[in-house]
Scaffold this motif. Structure first.
Motif, PDB file in Angstrom:
ATOM      1  N   MET A 143       6.485  13.253   4.381  1.00 59.48           N
ATOM      2  CA  MET A 143       6.845  11.847   4.199  1.00 59.48           C
ATOM      3  C   MET A 143       5.623  10.952   4.116  1.00 59.48           C
ATOM      4  SD  MET A 143       9.963  11.939   3.795  1.00 59.48           S
ATOM      5  CE  MET A 143      10.010  10.184   3.573  1.00 59.48           C
ATOM      6  N   ASP A 144       4.494  11.501   3.636  1.00 60.74           N
ATOM      7  CA  ASP A 144       3.299  10.689   3.465  1.00 60.74           C
ATOM      8  C   ASP A 144       3.317  10.022   2.092  1.00 60.74           C
ATOM      9  OD1 ASP A 144       2.803  12.781   1.768  1.00 60.74           O
ATOM     10  OD2 ASP A 144       1.114  13.579   2.886  1.00 60.74           O
ATOM     11  N   GLU A 145       2.269   9.273   1.801  1.00 60.68           N
ATOM     12  CA  GLU A 145       2.204   8.554   0.528  1.00 60.68           C
ATOM     13  C   GLU A 145       2.311   9.502  -0.659  1.00 60.68           C
ATOM     14  OE1 GLU A 145      -1.144   6.013   0.226  1.00 60.68           O
ATOM     15  OE2 GLU A 145      -0.604   4.778   1.961  1.00 60.68           O
ATOM     16  N   ALA A 146       1.674  10.657  -0.555  1.00 60.44           N
ATOM     17  CA  ALA A 146       1.652  11.592  -1.672  1.00 60.44           C
ATOM     18  C   ALA A 146       3.055  12.042  -2.057  1.00 60.44           C
ATOM     19  CB  ALA A 146       0.783  12.803  -1.326  1.00 60.44           C
ATOM     20  N   ALA A 179       4.413  11.363  -5.803  1.00 57.15           N
ATOM     21  CA  ALA A 179       4.780  12.511  -6.630  1.00 57.15           C
ATOM     22  C   ALA A 179       6.197  12.371  -7.161  1.00 57.15           C
ATOM     23  CB  ALA A 179       4.650  13.800  -5.814  1.00 57.15           C
ATOM     24  N   ARG A 180       7.103  11.846  -6.340  1.00 57.83           N
ATOM     25  CA  ARG A 180       8.485  11.647  -6.804  1.00 57.83           C
ATOM     26  C   ARG A 180       8.516  10.739  -8.026  1.00 57.83           C
ATOM     27  NH1 ARG A 180      12.597  12.798  -2.812  1.00 57.83           N
ATOM     28  NH2 ARG A 180      14.081  11.970  -4.325  1.00 57.83           N
ATOM     29  N   TRP A 181       7.726   9.672  -7.993  1.00 56.25           N
ATOM     30  CA  TRP A 181       7.708   8.749  -9.127  1.00 56.25           C
ATOM     31  C   TRP A 181       7.015   9.366 -10.334  1.00 56.25           C
ATOM     32  CZ3 TRP A 181      10.442   4.565 -10.094  1.00 56.25           C
ATOM     33  CH2 TRP A 181      11.080   3.921  -9.020  1.00 56.25           C
ATOM     34  N   GLU A 182       5.928  10.071 -10.114  1.00 55.51           N
ATOM     35  CA  GLU A 182       5.207  10.667 -11.231  1.00 55.51           C
ATOM     36  C   GLU A 182       6.032  11.750 -11.915  1.00 55.51           C
ATOM     37  OE1 GLU A 182       2.449   9.736 -12.751  1.00 55.51           O
ATOM     38  OE2 GLU A 182       2.498   8.007 -11.401  1.00 55.51           O
ATOM     39  N   GLN A 183       6.852  12.464 -11.128  1.00 54.40           N
ATOM     40  CA  GLN A 183       7.679  13.535 -11.668  1.00 54.40           C
ATOM     41  C   GLN A 183       9.068  13.048 -12.075  1.00 54.40           C
ATOM     42  OE1 GLN A 183       7.587  16.456  -8.523  1.00 54.40           O
ATOM     43  NE2 GLN A 183       5.347  16.508  -8.528  1.00 54.40           N
ATOM     44  N   ASP A 184       9.272  11.730 -11.970  1.00 50.84           N
ATOM     45  CA  ASP A 184      10.543  11.096 -12.336  1.00 50.84           C
ATOM     46  C   ASP A 184      11.715  11.660 -11.526  1.00 50.84           C
ATOM     47  OD1 ASP A 184      11.704   9.054 -13.843  1.00 50.84           O
ATOM     48  OD2 ASP A 184      12.514  10.458 -15.305  1.00 50.84           O
ATOM     49  N   GLN A 185      11.433  12.007 -10.266  1.00 47.95           N
ATOM     50  CA  GLN A 185      12.484  12.483  -9.366  1.00 47.95           C
ATOM     51  C   GLN A 185      12.969  11.286  -8.555  1.00 47.95           C
ATOM     52  OE1 GLN A 185      10.873  15.715  -7.054  1.00 47.95           O
ATOM     53  NE2 GLN A 185      10.655  17.058  -8.826  1.00 47.95           N
ATOM     54  N   ILE A 186      13.712  10.417  -9.220  1.00 52.27           N
ATOM     55  CA  ILE A 186      14.094   9.141  -8.605  1.00 52.27           C
ATOM     56  C   ILE A 186      15.615   8.969  -8.633  1.00 52.27           C
ATOM     57  CG2 ILE A 186      11.890   7.984  -8.991  1.00 52.27           C
ATOM     58  CD1 ILE A 186      13.098   6.725 -11.526  1.00 52.27           C
ATOM     59  N   GLY A 231       9.154  -8.195  -3.534  1.00 49.61           N
ATOM     60  CA  GLY A 231       9.305  -6.773  -3.252  1.00 49.61           C
ATOM     61  C   GLY A 231       8.022  -6.194  -2.692  1.00 49.61           C
ATOM     62  N   VAL A 232       8.144  -5.061  -2.054  1.00 51.66           N
ATOM     63  CA  VAL A 232       6.986  -4.294  -1.595  1.00 51.66           C
ATOM     64  C   VAL A 232       7.218  -2.849  -2.010  1.00 51.66           C
ATOM     65  CG1 VAL A 232       5.532  -3.605   0.332  1.00 51.66           C
ATOM     66  CG2 VAL A 232       6.727  -5.807   0.417  1.00 51.66           C
ATOM     67  N   GLU A 233       6.253  -2.267  -2.723  1.00 54.89           N
ATOM     68  CA  GLU A 233       6.438  -0.921  -3.250  1.00 54.89           C
ATOM     69  C   GLU A 233       5.104  -0.178  -3.298  1.00 54.89           C
ATOM     70  OE1 GLU A 233       7.274   2.579  -4.646  1.00 54.89           O
ATOM     71  OE2 GLU A 233       8.856   1.170  -4.067  1.00 54.89           O
ATOM     72  N   LEU A 234       5.123   1.067  -2.816  1.00 58.27           N
ATOM     73  CA  LEU A 234       3.913   1.886  -2.782  1.00 58.27           C
ATOM     74  C   LEU A 234       3.470   2.329  -4.172  1.00 58.27           C
ATOM     75  CD1 LEU A 234       1.818   3.558  -1.138  1.00 58.27           C
ATOM     76  CD2 LEU A 234       3.531   5.393  -1.088  1.00 58.27           C
ATOM     77  N   ALA A 235       4.435   2.773  -4.989  1.00 54.99           N
ATOM     78  CA  ALA A 235       4.100   3.420  -6.263  1.00 54.99           C
ATOM     79  C   ALA A 235       3.808   2.399  -7.357  1.00 54.99           C
ATOM     80  CB  ALA A 235       5.241   4.333  -6.697  1.00 54.99           C
TER      81      ALA A 235
END
Length: 221
Positions: free
Chosen positions: A1-4, A8-15, A64-68
């Motif tokens: 559950m870290d930033e990575a 990775a979920r966003w980069e791999q389009d696992q949303i 909004g606040v968003e990491l990715a």
């Protein structure tokens, strides 16, 4: 559950957590908050949710606040907006019209950066976090939002032992326990949504509910 993990979920389009429509609970219950038009609404861990555009369309300002970074850029591109971007400490602030997004770690957000926020909307933030981080999340929210702030929160309630998160199960009892002391909570609805979520049903769950809460920040006892 870290930033990575989330990047990775966003980069791999696992949303799969991203809804392609405005949340119906938001539309149904937001007016009940009685929040004045023009007020700013904090949306933690916002992704590229269409709910931000809906809130802006109702006459509210949104933060909004968003990491990715990809999620932030996708939101503005999909809304046909060209944001102004400026560095703000450890975060970047994207601004276009009534919507601003702080890109970076939610826990790096300062009270000064959200000083205008009078309300909270959490559809997928609390349930995205494991237990230890949920405690920190609620504590940080309590530091960011002043007494008198109101909000709407949607969580999930299912048998956690049957399925790994995220999204995690955060039932009513836990919400009340975590927000005790500085918040007033009211359960508005608890909807059975298992039939609408085949991914959960296919993994052996026999129960899936979405509790919807109205919140109000009060002075700690």
């Amino acid at each position: 559950m870290d930033e990575a993990f989330w990047l990775a979920r966003w980069e791999q389009d696992q949303i799969g957590f991203h809804l392609r429509e405005v949340n119906p609970y938001l539309q149904r219950y937001w007016p009940s908050l009685g929040l004045a038009r023009g007020s700013q609404v904090l949306v933690p861990l916002c992704g590229k949710t269409l709910d931000m555009a809906w809130l802006a369309g109702q006459g509210y300002r949104v933060l909004g606040v968003e990491l990715a970074q990809r999620a932030v850029e996708d939101f503005f591109a999909e809304q046909g907006l060209e944001p102004d971007v400026r560095q703000e400490g450890a975060l970047q602030r994207y601004s276009a019209g009534a919507v601003e997004i702080l890109q970076g770690d939610f826990f790096a957000v300062s009270p000064e950066q959200v000083a205008d926020c009078k309300a909270l909307y959490d559809r997928a933030a609390l349930i995205a976090l494991p237990p230890a981080m949920r405690e920190d999340y609620v504590a940080h929210l309590s530091c960011l939002l002043a007494p008198g702030s109101c909000g709407l929160m949607v969580t999930l309630d299912y048998q956690q032992s049957r399925l790994d998160g995220p999204p995690f199960s955060v039932p009513e009892a836990e919400v009340r326990e975590r927000f005790a002391g500085g918040w007033q909570l009211e359960l508005l609805e608890r909807c059975d949504v298992l039939e609408k979520n085949w991914k959960f049903a296919s993994r052996g769950l026999d129960s899936l509910h979405e509790p919807v809460f109205r919140l109000r920040r009060v002075a700690a006892a």
